[in-house]
Design a protein around this motif. Structure first.
Motif, PDB file in Angstrom:
ATOM      1  N   ALA A 112       0.856  -1.193   0.000  1.00 54.04           N
ATOM      2  CA  ALA A 112       0.000   0.000   0.000  1.00 54.04           C
ATOM      3  C   ALA A 112       0.883   1.230   0.000  1.00 54.04           C
ATOM      4  N   TYR A 113       0.485   2.248  -0.763  1.00 54.85           N
ATOM      5  CA  TYR A 113       1.278   3.481  -0.771  1.00 54.85           C
ATOM      6  C   TYR A 113       0.545   4.651  -0.148  1.00 54.85           C
ATOM      7  N   LYS A 114      -0.755   4.500   0.142  1.00 62.74           N
ATOM      8  CA  LYS A 114      -1.527   5.507   0.872  1.00 62.74           C
ATOM      9  C   LYS A 114      -2.571   4.780   1.684  1.00 62.74           C
ATOM     10  N   SER A 115      -2.917   5.353   2.854  1.00 63.87           N
ATOM     11  CA  SER A 115      -3.947   4.742   3.691  1.00 63.87           C
ATOM     12  C   SER A 115      -4.864   5.828   4.236  1.00 63.87           C
ATOM     13  N   PHE A 116      -6.113   5.446   4.517  1.00 65.06           N
ATOM     14  CA  PHE A 116      -7.128   6.396   4.948  1.00 65.06           C
ATOM     15  C   PHE A 116      -8.013   5.769   6.013  1.00 65.06           C
ATOM     16  N   TYR A 117      -8.604   6.610   6.838  1.00 66.64           N
ATOM     17  CA  TYR A 117      -9.608   6.144   7.787  1.00 66.64           C
ATOM     18  C   TYR A 117     -10.990   6.408   7.212  1.00 66.64           C
ATOM     19  N   ASP A 118     -11.115   7.524   6.498  1.00 64.98           N
ATOM     20  CA  ASP A 118     -12.405   7.946   5.937  1.00 64.98           C
ATOM     21  C   ASP A 118     -12.665   7.262   4.593  1.00 64.98           C
ATOM     22  N   ARG A 119     -13.822   6.660   4.460  1.00 69.03           N
ATOM     23  CA  ARG A 119     -14.190   5.914   3.238  1.00 69.03           C
ATOM     24  C   ARG A 119     -14.270   6.847   2.035  1.00 69.03           C
ATOM     25  N   ASN A 120     -14.957   7.975   2.181  1.00 69.57           N
ATOM     26  CA  ASN A 120     -15.125   8.908   1.054  1.00 69.57           C
ATOM     27  C   ASN A 120     -13.785   9.447   0.569  1.00 69.57           C
TER      28      ASN A 120
END
Length: 143
Positions: A112-120
């Protein structure tokens, strides 16, 4: 001769007057003087010392763990995944290798090269990556 006697008398008077015993000075007794020390009292006026105000720092709540990951590559061999991760880190991404021992494709190592908590936010970044960066092979992993 009269002159001689008069001269001798004057000389005798001068000698007598000059050799006159003077009374000896009495030795002086030392004078005792008292040394008066003034008692120094502390200042009775209280000085107010201003202490700097300490603002209580409220720590930010811990950020929840990321749930959505943009995957740039998936590898069966962990060493290949680590090499690809190193390449992405050199390009300036915050890349990491994700292992999922259970579930579909559990035997693969995903990079993975980016990660997020927010789905949108994660889906918006996926669209941007596919359209602008020319990465048609990028996909989104939901943990």
């Amino acid at each position: 001769m009269r002159k001689l006697i008069t001269a001798l008398a004057i000389v005798a008077l001068l000698i007598g007057a000059g050799c006159k015993k003077k009374p000896a000075k009495k030795p002086q007794k030392p004078v005792k003087t008292e040394v008066v020390q003034k008692k120094v009292e502390k200042d009775t006026v209280k000085k107010e010392v201003k202490t700097p105000e300490v603002k209580e720092v409220i720590p930010e709540p811990p950020k929840p763990a990321d749930k959505y990951f943009l995957i740039a590559g998936s590898f069966e061999n962990q060493q290949n995944a680590e090499l690809f991760k190193a390449k992405l880190v050199a390009d300036g991404y915050d890349a990491r290798v994700i292992e999922r021992p259970a579930g579909p494709n559990g035997e693969f190592y995903k990079v993975a090269y980016k990660s997020f908590y927010d789905r949108n936010e994660a889906y918006a970044e996926l669209r941007t990556a596919r359209n602008n960066e020319g990465r048609d092979d990028v996909w989104l992993l939901v943990k």
